[in-house]
Design a protein around this motif. Structure first.
Motif, PDB file in Angstrom:
ATOM      1  N   TYR A   1      -4.237   8.595  77.947  1.00 32.81           N
ATOM      2  CA  TYR A   1      -4.611   9.221  76.688  1.00 32.81           C
ATOM      3  C   TYR A   1      -3.445   9.122  75.714  1.00 32.81           C
ATOM      4  O   TYR A   1      -2.310   9.437  76.084  1.00 32.81           O
ATOM      5  N   GLU A   2      -3.719   8.652  74.509  1.00 33.29           N
ATOM      6  CA  GLU A   2      -2.688   8.555  73.468  1.00 33.29           C
ATOM      7  C   GLU A   2      -3.217   9.149  72.172  1.00 33.29           C
ATOM      8  O   GLU A   2      -4.417   9.097  71.901  1.00 33.29           O
ATOM      9  N   GLU A   3      -2.298   9.697  71.369  1.00 35.20           N
ATOM     10  CA  GLU A   3      -2.664  10.316  70.101  1.00 35.20           C
ATOM     11  C   GLU A   3      -2.337   9.406  68.928  1.00 35.20           C
ATOM     12  O   GLU A   3      -1.294   8.739  68.924  1.00 35.20           O
ATOM     13  N   PHE A   4      -3.225   9.405  67.959  1.00 34.14           N
ATOM     14  CA  PHE A   4      -3.061   8.647  66.719  1.00 34.14           C
ATOM     15  C   PHE A   4      -3.233   9.626  65.558  1.00 34.14           C
ATOM     16  O   PHE A   4      -4.081  10.514  65.618  1.00 34.14           O
TER      17      PHE A   4
ATOM     18  N   VAL B   1     -12.675   7.408  71.773  1.00 32.28           N
ATOM     19  CA  VAL B   1     -12.159   8.648  71.188  1.00 32.28           C
ATOM     20  C   VAL B   1     -12.638   9.803  72.061  1.00 32.28           C
ATOM     21  O   VAL B   1     -13.842   9.982  72.260  1.00 32.28           O
ATOM     22  N   SER B   2     -11.693  10.566  72.600  1.00 29.20           N
ATOM     23  CA  SER B   2     -12.080  11.684  73.462  1.00 29.20           C
ATOM     24  C   SER B   2     -12.018  13.024  72.741  1.00 29.20           C
ATOM     25  O   SER B   2     -12.719  13.956  73.126  1.00 29.20           O
ATOM     26  N   GLU B   3     -11.199  13.107  71.690  1.00 31.06           N
ATOM     27  CA  GLU B   3     -11.044  14.393  71.008  1.00 31.06           C
ATOM     28  C   GLU B   3     -10.421  14.171  69.628  1.00 31.06           C
ATOM     29  O   GLU B   3      -9.660  13.230  69.431  1.00 31.06           O
ATOM     30  N   ILE B   4     -10.735  15.057  68.699  1.00 30.69           N
ATOM     31  CA  ILE B   4     -10.088  15.061  67.384  1.00 30.69           C
ATOM     32  C   ILE B   4      -9.515  16.463  67.191  1.00 30.69           C
ATOM     33  O   ILE B   4     -10.251  17.446  67.298  1.00 30.69           O
ATOM     34  N   LYS B   5      -8.223  16.547  66.946  1.00 37.37           N
ATOM     35  CA  LYS B   5      -7.558  17.833  66.746  1.00 37.37           C
ATOM     36  C   LYS B   5      -7.230  18.003  65.267  1.00 37.37           C
ATOM     37  O   LYS B   5      -6.659  17.103  64.659  1.00 37.37           O
ATOM     38  N   ASP B   6      -7.574  19.160  64.713  1.00 37.10           N
ATOM     39  CA  ASP B   6      -7.243  19.489  63.327  1.00 37.10           C
ATOM     40  C   ASP B   6      -5.958  20.306  63.368  1.00 37.10           C
ATOM     41  O   ASP B   6      -5.967  21.476  63.756  1.00 37.10           O
ATOM     42  N   THR B   7      -4.832  19.695  62.997  1.00 31.08           N
ATOM     43  CA  THR B   7      -3.532  20.353  63.064  1.00 31.08           C
ATOM     44  C   THR B   7      -2.977  20.565  61.656  1.00 31.08           C
ATOM     45  O   THR B   7      -3.464  19.952  60.705  1.00 31.08           O
ATOM     46  N   PRO B   8      -1.954  21.379  61.502  1.00 33.59           N
ATOM     47  CA  PRO B   8      -1.335  21.564  60.182  1.00 33.59           C
ATOM     48  C   PRO B   8      -0.761  20.271  59.609  1.00 33.59           C
ATOM     49  O   PRO B   8      -0.618  20.131  58.400  1.00 33.59           O
ATOM     50  N   ARG B   9      -0.444  19.309  60.459  1.00 33.38           N
ATOM     51  CA  ARG B   9       0.124  18.028  59.997  1.00 33.38           C
ATOM     52  C   ARG B   9      -0.938  16.959  59.767  1.00 33.38           C
ATOM     53  O   ARG B   9      -0.608  15.823  59.465  1.00 33.38           O
TER      54      ARG B   9
ATOM     55  N   PHE C   1      -4.905  15.246  61.140  1.00 24.91           N
ATOM     56  CA  PHE C   1      -5.828  15.112  62.262  1.00 24.91           C
ATOM     57  C   PHE C   1      -5.210  14.212  63.320  1.00 24.91           C
ATOM     58  O   PHE C   1      -4.636  13.174  63.010  1.00 24.91           O
ATOM     59  N   GLU C   2      -5.321  14.625  64.568  1.00 24.96           N
ATOM     60  CA  GLU C   2      -4.850  13.833  65.699  1.00 24.96           C
ATOM     61  C   GLU C   2      -6.063  13.324  66.462  1.00 24.96           C
ATOM     62  O   GLU C   2      -6.902  14.110  66.893  1.00 24.96           O
ATOM     63  N   VAL C   3      -6.143  12.013  66.593  1.00 26.66           N
ATOM     64  CA  VAL C   3      -7.230  11.382  67.326  1.00 26.66           C
ATOM     65  C   VAL C   3      -6.708  11.055  68.718  1.00 26.66           C
ATOM     66  O   VAL C   3      -5.732  10.319  68.859  1.00 26.66           O
ATOM     67  N   VAL C   4      -7.322  11.614  69.731  1.00 32.35           N
ATOM     68  CA  VAL C   4      -6.938  11.338  71.116  1.00 32.35           C
ATOM     69  C   VAL C   4      -7.864  10.238  71.630  1.00 32.35           C
ATOM     70  O   VAL C   4      -9.083  10.387  71.606  1.00 32.35           O
ATOM     71  N   VAL C   5      -7.252   9.133  72.052  1.00 34.00           N
ATOM     72  CA  VAL C   5      -8.018   7.978  72.527  1.00 34.00           C
ATOM     73  C   VAL C   5      -7.757   7.786  74.011  1.00 34.00           C
ATOM     74  O   VAL C   5      -6.612   7.831  74.470  1.00 34.00           O
ATOM     75  N   GLU C   6      -8.825   7.566  74.762  1.00 35.16           N
ATOM     76  CA  GLU C   6      -8.758   7.317  76.197  1.00 35.16           C
ATOM     77  C   GLU C   6      -8.808   5.809  76.428  1.00 35.16           C
ATOM     78  O   GLU C   6      -9.684   5.115  75.910  1.00 35.16           O
ATOM     79  N   PHE C   7      -7.827   5.314  77.200  1.00 34.86           N
ATOM     80  CA  PHE C   7      -7.768   3.896  77.533  1.00 34.86           C
ATOM     81  C   PHE C   7      -7.974   3.730  79.035  1.00 34.86           C
ATOM     82  O   PHE C   7      -7.529   4.570  79.834  1.00 34.86           O
ATOM     83  N   ASP C   8      -8.606   2.642  79.432  1.00 37.56           N
ATOM     84  CA  ASP C   8      -8.862   2.354  80.830  1.00 37.56           C
ATOM     85  C   ASP C   8      -7.645   1.643  81.431  1.00 37.56           C
ATOM     86  O   ASP C   8      -7.673   0.453  81.716  1.00 37.56           O
ATOM     87  N   GLU C   9      -6.561   2.421  81.558  1.00 34.68           N
ATOM     88  CA  GLU C   9      -5.346   1.929  82.197  1.00 34.68           C
ATOM     89  C   GLU C   9      -4.581   3.125  82.722  1.00 34.68           C
ATOM     90  O   GLU C   9      -4.908   4.268  82.393  1.00 34.68           O
ATOM     91  N   GLU C  10      -3.568   2.874  83.540  1.00 34.32           N
ATOM     92  CA  GLU C  10      -2.823   3.966  84.133  1.00 34.32           C
ATOM     93  C   GLU C  10      -1.953   4.664  83.107  1.00 34.32           C
ATOM     94  O   GLU C  10      -1.439   4.040  82.180  1.00 34.32           O
ATOM     95  N   SER C  11      -1.793   5.957  83.287  1.00 27.94           N
ATOM     96  CA  SER C  11      -0.922   6.756  82.425  1.00 27.94           C
ATOM     97  C   SER C  11       0.529   6.332  82.642  1.00 27.94           C
ATOM     98  O   SER C  11       0.901   5.895  83.739  1.00 27.94           O
ATOM     99  N   VAL C  12       1.350   6.451  81.586  1.00 32.07           N
ATOM    100  CA  VAL C  12       2.772   6.096  81.708  1.00 32.07           C
ATOM    101  C   VAL C  12       3.624   7.341  81.545  1.00 32.07           C
ATOM    102  O   VAL C  12       3.231   8.301  80.909  1.00 32.07           O
ATOM    103  N   GLY C  13       4.838   7.270  82.139  1.00 35.59           N
ATOM    104  CA  GLY C  13       5.860   8.292  81.953  1.00 35.59           C
ATOM    105  C   GLY C  13       5.496   9.624  82.372  1.00 35.59           C
ATOM    106  O   GLY C  13       5.875  10.648  82.153  1.00 35.59           O
TER     107      GLY C  13
END
Length: 80
Positions: free
Chosen positions: A3-6, A58-66, A68-80
């Protein structure tokens, strides 16, 4: 799954469940990504953490003070 945020500046450009394409923008050993067509932009990734997939869901959209954050799910292993 990975999962990564954009960051998205305007609402309703994508919604949860949408399949999105991303474009990689290399700069030396650093990489950033854009959800096409210029919907949202990622942060900076180093070579060992770069996203290998060109599409995600797209798995989620977050409405933040900074913005909108779009959380995207990718079909690969998580890193770090």
């Amino acid at each position: 799954m990975r999962y990564e945020e954009f960051r998205m500046e305007r609402p309703n450009l994508v919604k949860p469940g949408d399949k999105v394409k991303i474009t990689e923008r290399p700069n030396g050993t650093l990489y950033s990504y854009i959800i096409e067509p210029s919907v949202a932009m990622s942060g900076i990734f180093r070579t060992n953490t770069r996203i290998k997939s060109s599409e995600g869901i797209v798995s989620e959209i977050k409405d933040t003070p900074r913005g909108f954050e779009v959380v995207v799910e990718f079909d690969e292993e998580s890193v770090g």
